[in-house]
Design a protein around this motif. Structure first.
Motif, mmCIF file in Angstrom:
data_model
loop_
_atom_site.group_PDB
_atom_site.id
_atom_site.type_symbol
_atom_site.label_atom_id
_atom_site.label_comp_id
_atom_site.label_asym_id
_atom_site.label_seq_id
_atom_site.Cartn_x
_atom_site.Cartn_y
_atom_site.Cartn_z
ATOM 1 N N GLU A 110 1.372 -5.151 -10.525
ATOM 2 C CA GLU A 110 2.232 -4.151 -9.889
ATOM 3 C C GLU A 110 3.023 -4.761 -8.727
ATOM 4 O OE1 GLU A 110 3.021 -0.813 -10.389
ATOM 5 O OE2 GLU A 110 2.163 -1.262 -12.348
ATOM 6 N N LEU A 114 -8.019 1.370 -2.002
ATOM 7 C CA LEU A 114 -6.743 0.698 -2.239
ATOM 8 C C LEU A 114 -6.459 -0.394 -1.210
ATOM 9 C CD1 LEU A 114 -4.224 0.485 -3.949
ATOM 10 C CD2 LEU A 114 -3.168 2.253 -2.550
ATOM 11 N N ILE A 145 -2.344 3.563 -9.968
ATOM 12 C CA ILE A 145 -3.204 2.588 -9.293
ATOM 13 C C ILE A 145 -3.954 3.252 -8.139
ATOM 14 C CG2 ILE A 145 -3.185 0.541 -7.809
ATOM 15 C CD1 ILE A 145 -2.815 -0.288 -10.624
ATOM 16 N N GLU A 146 -3.247 4.049 -7.343
ATOM 17 C CA GLU A 146 -3.886 4.722 -6.209
ATOM 18 C C GLU A 146 -4.996 5.644 -6.697
ATOM 19 O OE1 GLU A 146 -2.396 6.914 -2.159
ATOM 20 O OE2 GLU A 146 -1.648 7.720 -4.044
ATOM 21 N N VAL A 150 -5.811 -4.260 -2.120
ATOM 22 C CA VAL A 150 -4.515 -4.886 -1.806
ATOM 23 C C VAL A 150 -4.700 -6.139 -0.950
ATOM 24 C CG1 VAL A 150 -2.415 -4.558 -0.426
ATOM 25 C CG2 VAL A 150 -3.102 -2.818 -2.081
ATOM 26 N N LEU A 188 2.533 1.863 -3.397
ATOM 27 C CA LEU A 188 1.644 2.309 -4.477
ATOM 28 C C LEU A 188 1.252 3.776 -4.362
ATOM 29 C CD1 LEU A 188 -0.727 -0.786 -4.803
ATOM 30 C CD2 LEU A 188 0.961 -0.008 -6.468
ATOM 31 N N VAL A 200 -3.266 -4.444 -9.855
ATOM 32 C CA VAL A 200 -2.486 -4.373 -8.613
ATOM 33 C C VAL A 200 -1.623 -5.627 -8.471
ATOM 34 C CG1 VAL A 200 -2.620 -4.301 -6.087
ATOM 35 C CG2 VAL A 200 -4.142 -2.872 -7.458
ATOM 36 N N LYS A 224 0.831 -1.205 0.000
ATOM 37 C CA LYS A 224 0.000 0.000 0.000
ATOM 38 C C LYS A 224 0.867 1.257 0.000
ATOM 39 C CE LYS A 224 -3.639 2.429 2.465
ATOM 40 N NZ LYS A 224 -4.298 2.637 3.755
#
Length: 711
Positions: free
Chosen positions: A387, A264, A256-257, A268, A251, A384, A248
């Motif tokens: 990522e 988020l 993405i955020e 996650v 990011l 995510v 978290k």
């Protein structure tokens, strides 16, 4: 009221869910392999003969009731999450949609299936995709299922069967069911696609990722570098590395955020536990081996390429290693810096990394199949997920680049001048006849060294060109933006007097016309959008800022800013201080610089660095009422040594373990931030002959750096 149900022709279902639903024949065969696996088979044989294909397994089989209630019920599946055999062995079931049987339609026009379940009579099921019939088969003894596919839609020659073997090898990730391909020409048992990682044997580095509940653990084992490298890499373990990353936090500031908005943390945590195992290999030349102290140029064994996404025992279609679904190619094109680049971020190339990612049907249920089962829905969870994997790869990239940068220092050390034999021979060629045996050997050695040096020079030249191509791409963007702004500033300069005097002229005119006092009456100033004095005053403030912007732009691109000459460091920094304190009333800059320090340097070097540092402090602490900044400078060992700190909130949590991450290009936690400020600071330090020595961020922000006089 009458309840209606759709009636669909068998041939239409077979066409839609079989022929059209599977992208390739290999994918259709894999679906039948999954069926055998889900039937708890220990052995599966796929036979090719004449124009027929036979799929034979020793699984649990089916009885008449299973055929009627499940096999013939489209869209219904009797498969659970897992199946447990008599020996308490577990298998996670691959199927769930109840349409996999139509893979048979993709492969052939006529199907005969014989199957037997323990303590039940055998069953025969036949179809031509227009009519399906069922009958008993009393002569069956062994449990399991055999499917005969006749009138194959495609011809299976040797090349296609070899492709099928490779496809199943790549897509099947288990050894509890043996798979054998049988033809008239060969029998082949499908081996495991990815072997156990053996450092130095089949890979130079092994990278393992473990993700659980928002924390990514990266474990690296490496055997890439020779023992000599320890001399240049004090404090670094060349063979092992481990890190933990809060996803978290990592990011923050990413797209993405922004897409996830306030969701988020839920996303996650909703991805679920998964792992990955990657093999890094890099073919290097003898020249590079010597330059970067690699242990060897290549490994004795090779790993097959691609990164495969497995869900339990089978890969997911479209993520079978043939396409770059992690975007490694895009990452390396975006950041093409070599690993030895002082400031650029090296990115692993897609042909240098192979391996697999393991997810689970239940634990990772947010990673959902597309309707046609030929891939995953690339929703926010999938984005995510990708990522997170790339975060682990980035940890490896940082670790390896840090080692190579330190080793590369030795390549910049200039050897002392010698008096080689070749110089004497060049001046007097005839003297070669009078050389002693030792001198002859030395001459031969020097010639070999010259050849080697020539190759090294060419390699260095290519690396330098690559380095500056990378730097120029980034700086060109900033330069173009600056030139556009300076062009506008030049145009505004012609209107400077008008802008500067505009407010006072309007107020004077209103007073002369007898309107100013009336406009200031309480009833005329209650509403801000009708409050003329307020609107004029605000407009005047904006105009002053525009003038400040214009003056700053025109001052900072003057030619004399780039001239190399001796300067008073106090005067240079104090001038920067005055501009910032003029434009931002809520910051106070404290200087600790002796006024007699003089150094040969161009003005732009100091300005670029301090402007970026001050701007960073302002952007990160815009909620603070008074921001104190402290700047000190002194001469030390022929260089300028600066210390910069502020009383702000310091570095984000994601940087506290490794603060130097902020120096990487495009690294930022701010939404829509470019992440270039600290990269420019670091790049400018290095280009001047200095370096960033220390960064801290627990109590405010602190950075210590040196500058040389190279530029």
């Amino acid at each position: 009221m009458e309840v209606l149900k759709y009636i669909v022709e068998d041939s239409t279902i077979a066409e839609l869910l079989g022929v059209q639903n599977f992208s390739t024949d290999e994918a259709a065969v894999l679906e039948l392999v999954k069926n055998a696996y889900d039937a708890n088979a220990l052995n599966l044989k796929i036979k090719f003969q004449n124009n027929q294909m036979v799929i034979q397994d020793d699984g649990i089989g089916m009885n008449v009731e299973d055929i009627k209630k499940h096999w013939m019920h489209i869209g219904k599946s009797d498969k659970k999450y897992e199946i447990i055999d008599d020996n308490n062995n577990k298998r996670i079931q691959a199927g769930s949609k109840g349409v996999g049987r139509f893979a048979l339609s993709r492969l052939g026009c006529n199907i005969i299936m014989t199957t037997k379940k323990a303590d039940n009579s055998g069953v025969v099921w036949k179809t031509d995709w227009n009519t399906s019939i069922i009958d008993t088969a009393e002569n069956l003894i062994e449990n399991g299922t055999t499917i005969l596919i006749e009138n194959l839609r495609e011809r299976w020659n040797k090349k296609r069967i070899n492709n099928l073997c490779e496809y199943i090898e790549r897509t099947y990730f288990d050894d509890s069911m043996k798979i054998e391909i049988i033809t008239d020409e060969f029998n082949k048992i499908i081996p495991k696609y990815f072997p156990t990682a053996e450092i130095g044997i089949n890979c130079k580095s092994n990278l393992k990722l473990k993700y659980d509940n928002g924390i990514l653990t990266t474990i690296i084992k490496s055997d890439e570098f020779d023992r000599k490298a320890t001399k240049y890499c004090q404090g670094i373990n060349l063979n092992e590395f481990e890190s933990k990353v809060n996803v978290k936090d990592e990011l923050k500031g990413s797209y993405i955020e922004e897409v996830a908005e306030n969701d988020l943390e839920r996303i996650v945590n909703g991805i679920g536990k998964f792992s990955a195992n990657f093999y890094f290999n890099l073919l290097s030349s003898e020249l590079d081996k010597d330059k970067y102290l690699y242990k060897y140029t290549s490994t004795p064994e090779k790993i097959k390429g691609g990164i495969v996404l497995y869900r339990n025992a089978f890969s997911i279609s479209s993520y079978e290693g043939k396409k770059d679904w992690l975007g490694l190619g895009k990452r390396s094109r975006k950041s093409p810096a070599a690993a030895s680049h002082e400031t650029g971020s090296w990115r692993v190339r897609e042909n240098q990394l192979a391996g697999y990612v393991l997810i689970d049907k239940k634990k990772n249920n947010k990673l959902q199949d597309l309707a046609n089962r030929q891939g995953l829905d690339e929703n926010i969870y999938f984005q995510v997920f990708v990522e997170i994997i790339c975060m682990g790869i980035k940890e490896f990239e940082r670790y390896r680049q840090n080692i190579i940068r330190k080793i590369d220092v030795k390549n910049k050390i200039i050897s002392p001048n010698k008096s080689p034999v070749s110089d004497r021979v060049a001046k007097s060629p005839k003297s070669i006849k009078n050389l002693t045996p030792d001198e002859s050997k030395q001459l031969a050695s020097e010639i070999k060294e010259y050849k080697k040096e020539q190759k090294r020079y060419q390699k260095d030249k290519e690396e330098v060109e690559q380095k500056y191509r990378y730097d120029v791409r980034i700086l060109n963007v900033l330069a173009t933006t600056g030139l556009k702004a300076s062009s506008i500033a030049h145009e505004m300069k012609n209107n400077r007097n008008f802008i500067y005097e505009n407010y006072e002229n309007i107020v004077d005119a209103l007073k002369e016309y007898g309107m100013w006092e009336e406009l200031n009456l309480e009833e005329n100033t209650r509403k801000s959008y009708k409050n003329v004095p307020y609107l004029l005053k605000n407009g005047n403030e904006v105009e002053k800022k525009l003038l400040t912007f214009m003056d700053t732009m025109l001052e900072e691109i003057e030619k004399n800013q780039f001239e190399l000459r001796e300067r008073s460091i106090f005067d240079s920094v104090n001038a920067i201080k005055k501009v910032w304190q003029r434009d931002y009333k809520w910051i106070h800059i404290n200087l600790d610089i002796e006024e007699d320090i003089v150094y040969e340097i161009s003005e732009d070097v100091i300005q670029v660095i301090l402007d970026n540092l001050i701007l960073n402090s302002i952007q990160q602490n815009d909620e603070i009422q008074l921001l104190n900044i402290f700047i000190s400078a002194m001469k030390n060992d022929g260089k300028l040594e600066f210390e910069y700190r502020d009383n702000g909130k310091g570095l984000d949590d994601k940087y506290l373990i490794n603060p130097r991450k902020i120096l990487e290009v495009h690294e930022t936690t701010r939404k829509k931030g470019h992440g270039l400020g600290m990269w420019i600071v670091n790049n400018t330090c290095i280009m001047s002959g200095g370096e960033v020595q220390d960064i801290k961020g627990e109590k405010g922000f602190y950075i210590k750096f040196t500058l040389g006089g190279k530029i």
